[in-house]
Design a protein around this motif. Structure first.
Motif, PDB file in Angstrom:
ATOM      1  N   ALA A   1      16.032   5.502  -3.759  1.00  0.00           N
ATOM      2  CA  ALA A   1      16.500   4.138  -3.453  1.00  0.00           C
ATOM      3  C   ALA A   1      16.267   3.221  -4.650  1.00  0.00           C
ATOM      4  N   ASP A   2      15.145   3.402  -5.334  1.00  0.00           N
ATOM      5  CA  ASP A   2      14.835   2.573  -6.516  1.00  0.00           C
ATOM      6  C   ASP A   2      15.913   2.725  -7.593  1.00  0.00           C
ATOM      7  N   VAL A   3      16.358   3.968  -7.810  1.00  0.00           N
ATOM      8  CA  VAL A   3      17.406   4.205  -8.811  1.00  0.00           C
ATOM      9  C   VAL A   3      18.668   3.443  -8.404  1.00  0.00           C
ATOM     10  N   ASN A   4      19.059   3.602  -7.134  1.00  0.00           N
ATOM     11  CA  ASN A   4      20.281   2.930  -6.682  1.00  0.00           C
ATOM     12  C   ASN A   4      20.158   1.403  -6.747  1.00  0.00           C
ATOM     13  N   THR A   5      18.963   0.870  -6.475  1.00  0.00           N
ATOM     14  CA  THR A   5      18.739  -0.579  -6.563  1.00  0.00           C
ATOM     15  C   THR A   5      18.916  -1.051  -8.000  1.00  0.00           C
ATOM     16  N   ARG A   6      18.386  -0.243  -8.934  1.00  0.00           N
ATOM     17  CA  ARG A   6      18.506  -0.613 -10.345  1.00  0.00           C
ATOM     18  C   ARG A   6      19.975  -0.607 -10.789  1.00  0.00           C
ATOM     19  N   VAL A   7      20.713   0.382 -10.313  1.00  0.00           N
ATOM     20  CA  VAL A   7      22.136   0.452 -10.636  1.00  0.00           C
ATOM     21  C   VAL A   7      22.869  -0.743 -10.037  1.00  0.00           C
TER      22      VAL A   7
ATOM     23  N   GLN B   1      12.095   6.729  -1.573  1.00  0.00           N
ATOM     24  CA  GLN B   1      11.845   5.514  -2.335  1.00  0.00           C
ATOM     25  C   GLN B   1      12.308   5.660  -3.784  1.00  0.00           C
ATOM     26  N   VAL B   2      11.999   6.795  -4.395  1.00  0.00           N
ATOM     27  CA  VAL B   2      12.405   7.021  -5.779  1.00  0.00           C
ATOM     28  C   VAL B   2      13.925   6.928  -5.885  1.00  0.00           C
TER      29      VAL B   2
ATOM     30  N   ARG C   1       0.825  -1.224   0.000  1.00  0.00           N
ATOM     31  CA  ARG C   1       0.000   0.000   0.000  1.00  0.00           C
ATOM     32  C   ARG C   1       0.847   1.257   0.000  1.00  0.00           C
ATOM     33  N   ARG C   2       1.896   1.240   0.826  1.00  0.00           N
ATOM     34  CA  ARG C   2       2.795   2.410   0.824  1.00  0.00           C
ATOM     35  C   ARG C   2       3.358   2.640  -0.580  1.00  0.00           C
ATOM     36  N   ARG C   3       3.733   1.561  -1.239  1.00  0.00           N
ATOM     37  CA  ARG C   3       4.278   1.695  -2.596  1.00  0.00           C
ATOM     38  C   ARG C   3       3.216   2.242  -3.563  1.00  0.00           C
ATOM     39  N   GLN C   4       1.982   1.748  -3.412  1.00  0.00           N
ATOM     40  CA  GLN C   4       0.913   2.248  -4.296  1.00  0.00           C
ATOM     41  C   GLN C   4       0.688   3.742  -4.099  1.00  0.00           C
ATOM     42  N   ILE C   5       0.727   4.157  -2.832  1.00  0.00           N
ATOM     43  CA  ILE C   5       0.513   5.579  -2.530  1.00  0.00           C
ATOM     44  C   ILE C   5       1.661   6.415  -3.108  1.00  0.00           C
ATOM     45  N   CYS C   6       2.885   5.931  -2.913  1.00  0.00           N
ATOM     46  CA  CYS C   6       4.046   6.664  -3.441  1.00  0.00           C
ATOM     47  C   CYS C   6       4.023   6.692  -4.975  1.00  0.00           C
ATOM     48  N   ALA C   7       3.562   5.598  -5.574  1.00  0.00           N
ATOM     49  CA  ALA C   7       3.464   5.561  -7.039  1.00  0.00           C
ATOM     50  C   ALA C   7       2.480   6.625  -7.519  1.00  0.00           C
ATOM     51  N   ALA C   8       1.416   6.843  -6.752  1.00  0.00           N
ATOM     52  CA  ALA C   8       0.445   7.884  -7.098  1.00  0.00           C
ATOM     53  C   ALA C   8       1.109   9.266  -7.026  1.00  0.00           C
ATOM     54  N   VAL C   9       1.913   9.483  -5.981  1.00  0.00           N
ATOM     55  CA  VAL C   9       2.634  10.765  -5.867  1.00  0.00           C
ATOM     56  C   VAL C   9       3.531  10.958  -7.086  1.00  0.00           C
ATOM     57  N   ARG C  10       4.268   9.911  -7.456  1.00  0.00           N
ATOM     58  CA  ARG C  10       5.165  10.013  -8.615  1.00  0.00           C
ATOM     59  C   ARG C  10       4.408  10.412  -9.878  1.00  0.00           C
ATOM     60  N   ARG C  11       3.269   9.751 -10.111  1.00  0.00           N
ATOM     61  CA  ARG C  11       2.490  10.087 -11.319  1.00  0.00           C
ATOM     62  C   ARG C  11       2.044  11.549 -11.298  1.00  0.00           C
ATOM     63  N   ILE C  12       1.583  11.998 -10.136  1.00  0.00           N
ATOM     64  CA  ILE C  12       1.119  13.394 -10.030  1.00  0.00           C
ATOM     65  C   ILE C  12       2.280  14.367 -10.266  1.00  0.00           C
TER      66      ILE C  12
ATOM     67  N   SER D   1       1.311  13.117   7.495  1.00  0.00           N
ATOM     68  CA  SER D   1       1.305  14.469   6.926  1.00  0.00           C
ATOM     69  C   SER D   1       1.769  14.416   5.477  1.00  0.00           C
ATOM     70  N   LYS D   2       1.487  15.484   4.753  1.00  0.00           N
ATOM     71  CA  LYS D   2       1.931  15.590   3.371  1.00  0.00           C
ATOM     72  C   LYS D   2       3.451  15.540   3.305  1.00  0.00           C
ATOM     73  N   ASP D   3       4.100  16.215   4.259  1.00  0.00           N
ATOM     74  CA  ASP D   3       5.566  16.208   4.275  1.00  0.00           C
ATOM     75  C   ASP D   3       6.106  14.784   4.427  1.00  0.00           C
ATOM     76  N   ALA D   4       5.490  14.005   5.333  1.00  0.00           N
ATOM     77  CA  ALA D   4       5.944  12.621   5.562  1.00  0.00           C
ATOM     78  C   ALA D   4       5.757  11.792   4.290  1.00  0.00           C
ATOM     79  N   LEU D   5       4.635  12.015   3.630  1.00  0.00           N
ATOM     80  CA  LEU D   5       4.341  11.291   2.382  1.00  0.00           C
ATOM     81  C   LEU D   5       5.361  11.633   1.303  1.00  0.00           C
ATOM     82  N   LEU D   6       5.608  12.930   1.119  1.00  0.00           N
ATOM     83  CA  LEU D   6       6.528  13.345   0.061  1.00  0.00           C
ATOM     84  C   LEU D   6       7.953  12.897   0.359  1.00  0.00           C
ATOM     85  N   LEU D   7       8.342  12.977   1.632  1.00  0.00           N
ATOM     86  CA  LEU D   7       9.703  12.571   1.991  1.00  0.00           C
ATOM     87  C   LEU D   7       9.890  11.070   1.760  1.00  0.00           C
TER      88      LEU D   7
END
Lengths: 214, 214
Positions: free
Chosen positions: A66-72, A63-64, A10-21, A52-58
């Motif tokens: 960390a994802d890049v570094n994981t891919r590397v 995650q974004v 769920r956390r990932r789904q929520i963060c994915a929504a932030v990324r799309r926006i 909070s919005k800040d906690a969500l964005l942070l």
């Protein structure tokens, strides 16, 4: 009670929504209500995971990045499995961070949006700084490995080399995103950027790896 | 009616207020009311010059970026007057864009904040793009001049060299701003960044200028 795996999903789904926006409309639009709607959850559920919005964005920022570094890291493992020269693996890994296609342009936009936020928010600044430090450390380790296997001259300073190459990479990414269709002489910026990166790596990894028997 | 010079002076005062707010508190805080208070003008007067917040911020963005280029152009004129080697003038000019002191850190913060805005605003993106193009063109011209006077090898591609050096410069600026106190080996990042820039210029401007009789 849901299992931890569900919470993570769920956390990932929520963060994915932030990324799309962020990609489509920018960070200002990413309110809790808008994110909940985009993710298909209630505002209450989003608030359950992110007070909070800040906690969500942070969290999304972390995650974004960390994802890049994981891919590397996966590209590095793959390169080692194939017994590639370190220079080849380094090029494939770093190229992954250039906005050369739609997916990486989106990723660039998200990471740079969060970097912008880091200009006036210390928590974001910490995340951006430590992500950049991780990448430099990985590259410095590659240079040190190269010194051991013969790919890199013995007098090379790994940290200095990593600082230079990551700086070049970041600046090339900016130019590619600013003006992807730009011509440099008779060629496109995209092929020039790859050549510039390759040349910079060849200047450091100028020898031949003696690690694998060929 | 006030003279044009007065109008220009007021516009500059208003934009200076925006710059101070962006440096101290970030772009979100720069409302028309807050800017008017910071500049010591009425909101009506600010609106007389800038009908909207977007117009105000865009004008400030253009002015900040034009100011940087004007400063660089002055350094180039100065270098020519002193009959410096092009490499020396280029180094002095480009170093001016690294956040190596408080004033340039503030300037970095303002320009990068506007670059962040450019991620989701085409007008800002145009300004950022054309400012970057101006700098690259100036540097490419310096390389071409260097080919004529003997400082640069004849087979050098001026646009490719300018692309590489400006990319390096931007990435170094990011790292210096992110973590100014970082050590690279036994040295500080600040002296390393200067060395990296100097080395990159020496790779391009590797010959001796025959333009001035010495």
């Amino acid at each position: 009670m849901a299992r931890t795996a569900d919470h993570d999903a769920r956390r990932r789904q929520i963060c994915a929504a932030v990324r799309r926006i962020v990609v489509q409309e920018g960070l200002d639009v990413a309110t809790m209500a808008r994110v909940a709607r985009e993710a298909g959850f209630s505002v209450g559920l989003v608030q359950h995971y992110f007070p909070s919005k800040d906690a969500l964005l942070l969290h999304t920022c972390r995650q974004v990045m960390a994802d890049v570094n994981t891919r590397v890291a996966a590209l590095i493992t793959e390169g080692e499995k194939r017994e590639q020269a370190i220079r080849t693996t380094a090029f494939a890994s770093l190229k992954e961070m250039l906005p050369l296609d739609a997916a990486r342009r989106d990723e660039y936009r998200v990471t740079r949006t969060f970097r912008g936020r880091a200009l006036d928010n210390p928590d974001f600044a910490d995340t951006v700084r430590s992500t950049a430090a991780d990448l430099r450390a990985q590259l410095a380790r590659a240079v040190t490995n190269g010194k051991e296997c013969g790919e890199v001259p013995a007098d090379t300073d790994p940290e200095l080399a990593a600082t230079r190459i990551t700086a070049l990479l970041d600046g090339l990414a900016d130019q590619l995103h600013q003006d992807p269709a730009r011509a440099v002489g008779h060629r496109g910026l995209d092929s020039c950027a790859e050549e510039i990166l390759k040349t910079a790596l060849r200047e450091v990894f100028s020898g031949t790896c003696g690690r694998y028997r060929r």
